[in-house]
Design a protein around this motif. Structure first.
Motif, PDB file in Angstrom:
ATOM      1  N   GLU A 164       3.865  22.217  -8.503  1.00  0.00           N
ATOM      2  CA  GLU A 164       4.334  22.188  -9.884  1.00  0.00           C
ATOM      3  C   GLU A 164       4.115  20.867 -10.580  1.00  0.00           C
ATOM      4  O   GLU A 164       4.300  20.766 -11.780  1.00  0.00           O
ATOM      5  N   GLY A 165       3.712  19.865  -9.862  1.00  0.00           N
ATOM      6  CA  GLY A 165       3.497  18.610 -10.544  1.00  0.00           C
ATOM      7  C   GLY A 165       2.804  17.587  -9.683  1.00  0.00           C
ATOM      8  O   GLY A 165       2.827  17.663  -8.465  1.00  0.00           O
ATOM      9  N   MET A 166       2.168  16.664 -10.359  1.00  0.00           N
ATOM     10  CA  MET A 166       1.524  15.531  -9.706  1.00  0.00           C
ATOM     11  C   MET A 166       1.972  14.274 -10.412  1.00  0.00           C
ATOM     12  O   MET A 166       2.254  14.289 -11.600  1.00  0.00           O
ATOM     13  N   PHE A 167       2.036  13.202  -9.669  1.00  0.00           N
ATOM     14  CA  PHE A 167       2.275  11.922 -10.291  1.00  0.00           C
ATOM     15  C   PHE A 167       1.520  10.867  -9.505  1.00  0.00           C
ATOM     16  O   PHE A 167       1.198  11.041  -8.344  1.00  0.00           O
ATOM     17  N   MET A 168       1.215   9.782 -10.184  1.00  0.00           N
ATOM     18  CA  MET A 168       0.416   8.731  -9.591  1.00  0.00           C
ATOM     19  C   MET A 168       1.101   7.398  -9.822  1.00  0.00           C
ATOM     20  O   MET A 168       1.663   7.160 -10.886  1.00  0.00           O
ATOM     21  N   PHE A 169       1.069   6.558  -8.804  1.00  0.00           N
ATOM     22  CA  PHE A 169       1.635   5.221  -8.922  1.00  0.00           C
ATOM     23  C   PHE A 169       0.535   4.193  -8.711  1.00  0.00           C
ATOM     24  O   PHE A 169      -0.308   4.329  -7.833  1.00  0.00           O
ATOM     25  N   ASN A 170       0.570   3.151  -9.524  1.00  0.00           N
ATOM     26  CA  ASN A 170      -0.369   2.044  -9.435  1.00  0.00           C
ATOM     27  C   ASN A 170       0.216   1.022  -8.469  1.00  0.00           C
ATOM     28  O   ASN A 170       1.117   0.256  -8.822  1.00  0.00           O
ATOM     29  N   LEU A 171      -0.280   1.010  -7.239  1.00  0.00           N
ATOM     30  CA  LEU A 171       0.263   0.114  -6.233  1.00  0.00           C
ATOM     31  C   LEU A 171      -0.195  -1.326  -6.414  1.00  0.00           C
ATOM     32  O   LEU A 171       0.480  -2.250  -5.975  1.00  0.00           O
ATOM     33  N   VAL A 172      -1.325  -1.525  -7.074  1.00  0.00           N
ATOM     34  CA  VAL A 172      -1.789  -2.882  -7.351  1.00  0.00           C
ATOM     35  C   VAL A 172      -0.767  -3.590  -8.233  1.00  0.00           C
ATOM     36  O   VAL A 172      -0.324  -4.711  -7.945  1.00  0.00           O
ATOM     37  N   GLN A 173      -0.353  -2.930  -9.289  1.00  0.00           N
ATOM     38  CA  GLN A 173       0.640  -3.501 -10.201  1.00  0.00           C
ATOM     39  C   GLN A 173       1.982  -3.667  -9.500  1.00  0.00           C
ATOM     40  O   GLN A 173       2.644  -4.694  -9.655  1.00  0.00           O
ATOM     41  N   LEU A 174       2.390  -2.676  -8.730  1.00  0.00           N
ATOM     42  CA  LEU A 174       3.664  -2.742  -8.012  1.00  0.00           C
ATOM     43  C   LEU A 174       3.691  -3.960  -7.089  1.00  0.00           C
ATOM     44  O   LEU A 174       4.659  -4.717  -7.079  1.00  0.00           O
ATOM     45  N   ARG A 175       2.613  -4.176  -6.342  1.00  0.00           N
ATOM     46  CA  ARG A 175       2.559  -5.325  -5.435  1.00  0.00           C
ATOM     47  C   ARG A 175       2.615  -6.648  -6.200  1.00  0.00           C
ATOM     48  O   ARG A 175       3.293  -7.585  -5.776  1.00  0.00           O
ATOM     49  N   GLN A 176       1.913  -6.720  -7.334  1.00  0.00           N
ATOM     50  CA  GLN A 176       1.949  -7.948  -8.134  1.00  0.00           C
ATOM     51  C   GLN A 176       3.367  -8.244  -8.614  1.00  0.00           C
ATOM     52  O   GLN A 176       3.825  -9.393  -8.561  1.00  0.00           O
ATOM     53  N   GLU A 177       4.058  -7.216  -9.075  1.00  0.00           N
ATOM     54  CA  GLU A 177       5.430  -7.393  -9.552  1.00  0.00           C
ATOM     55  C   GLU A 177       6.353  -7.829  -8.416  1.00  0.00           C
ATOM     56  O   GLU A 177       7.181  -8.729  -8.588  1.00  0.00           O
ATOM     57  N   VAL A 178       6.207  -7.190  -7.254  1.00  0.00           N
ATOM     58  CA  VAL A 178       7.055  -7.531  -6.105  1.00  0.00           C
ATOM     59  C   VAL A 178       6.751  -8.943  -5.634  1.00  0.00           C
ATOM     60  O   VAL A 178       7.677  -9.727  -5.364  1.00  0.00           O
ATOM     61  N   ASN A 179       5.472  -9.307  -5.525  1.00  0.00           N
ATOM     62  CA  ASN A 179       5.117 -10.647  -5.067  1.00  0.00           C
ATOM     63  C   ASN A 179       5.693 -11.714  -5.985  1.00  0.00           C
ATOM     64  O   ASN A 179       6.215 -12.734  -5.517  1.00  0.00           O
ATOM     65  N   ALA A 180       5.610 -11.485  -7.291  1.00  0.00           N
ATOM     66  CA  ALA A 180       6.170 -12.441  -8.250  1.00  0.00           C
ATOM     67  C   ALA A 180       7.693 -12.536  -8.091  1.00  0.00           C
ATOM     68  O   ALA A 180       8.262 -13.629  -8.136  1.00  0.00           O
ATOM     69  N   ALA A 181       8.344 -11.410  -7.900  1.00  0.00           N
ATOM     70  CA  ALA A 181       9.809 -11.399  -7.739  1.00  0.00           C
ATOM     71  C   ALA A 181      10.214 -12.094  -6.446  1.00  0.00           C
ATOM     72  O   ALA A 181      11.238 -12.787  -6.402  1.00  0.00           O
ATOM     73  N   LEU A 182       9.432 -11.920  -5.375  1.00  0.00           N
ATOM     74  CA  LEU A 182       9.763 -12.553  -4.098  1.00  0.00           C
ATOM     75  C   LEU A 182       9.597 -14.069  -4.162  1.00  0.00           C
ATOM     76  O   LEU A 182      10.291 -14.801  -3.439  1.00  0.00           O
ATOM     77  N   GLU A 183       8.697 -14.548  -5.004  1.00  0.00           N
ATOM     78  CA  GLU A 183       8.511 -15.997  -5.148  1.00  0.00           C
ATOM     79  C   GLU A 183       9.760 -16.661  -5.717  1.00  0.00           C
ATOM     80  O   GLU A 183      10.034 -17.823  -5.440  1.00  0.00           O
ATOM     81  N   ASP A 184      10.514 -15.918  -6.523  1.00  0.00           N
ATOM     82  CA  ASP A 184      11.701 -16.466  -7.164  1.00  0.00           C
ATOM     83  C   ASP A 184      12.924 -16.427  -6.253  1.00  0.00           C
ATOM     84  O   ASP A 184      13.981 -16.927  -6.636  1.00  0.00           O
TER      85      ASP A 184
END
Length: 160
Positions: A139-159
């Protein structure tokens, strides 16, 4: 190794909420505590999976369905697929007999049956996925951009 407190701070998760996710088994550390008084540890791949889990819940997906997806990406000490995949394409299916939803990740960039083409800002992305084998049942498909997710997480972990 990442600890609960650092993950909660980096990803903006309330500690009690995170604790609930671990108690119910929806999130589990790859590096379990070795005894009383020791702390469990999470790999970087686990942190990415937790961020994806949170994103799914914040988007409106049920925790159980989200946990089914990320369970495929947790438990790897090395070589966690979420650390190198660019996108994941997920298909949600409902069992007609039980009404229970299931989620599966389709292969990305592999296969030889059908191609899904997505045009994002004039950049065409091709996925060879066997989505047409089961015309009825999903009934549905969805897609996640893992490149962006990793960039956001890496930046957050630096803080942290």
């Amino acid at each position: 190794r990442f600890r609960t407190l650092g993950i909660c701070k980096a990803l903006g998760i309330e500690r009690e909420r995170f604790r609930d996710w671990t108690k119910t088994g929806q999130i589990r550390p790859t590096l379990p505590a070795l005894g009383q008084g020791t702390k469990a540890g999470f790999t970087l791949g686990d942190v990415y999976a937790i961020a994806l889990f949170k994103r799914m819940i914040d988007t409106g997906y049920k925790r159980e369905l989200s946990a089914k997806l990320i369970s495929q990406f947790m438990g790897f000490v090395e070589g966690n697929p979420i650390e190198f995949l660019q996108y994941i394409l997920c298909i949600v299916k409902t069992n007609p007999d039980t009404g229970e939803q299931d989620i599966q990740v389709e292969s990305l960039g592999q296969g030889d049956r059908d191609t899904l083409q997505i045009n994002l800002s004039a950049a065409r992305i091709h996925f060879d996925v066997p989505i047409m084998d089961d015309i009825i049942g999903w009934e549905g498909m969805f897609m996640f951009n893992l490149v962006q997710l990793r960039q956001e997480v890496n930046a957050a972990l630096e803080d942290v």
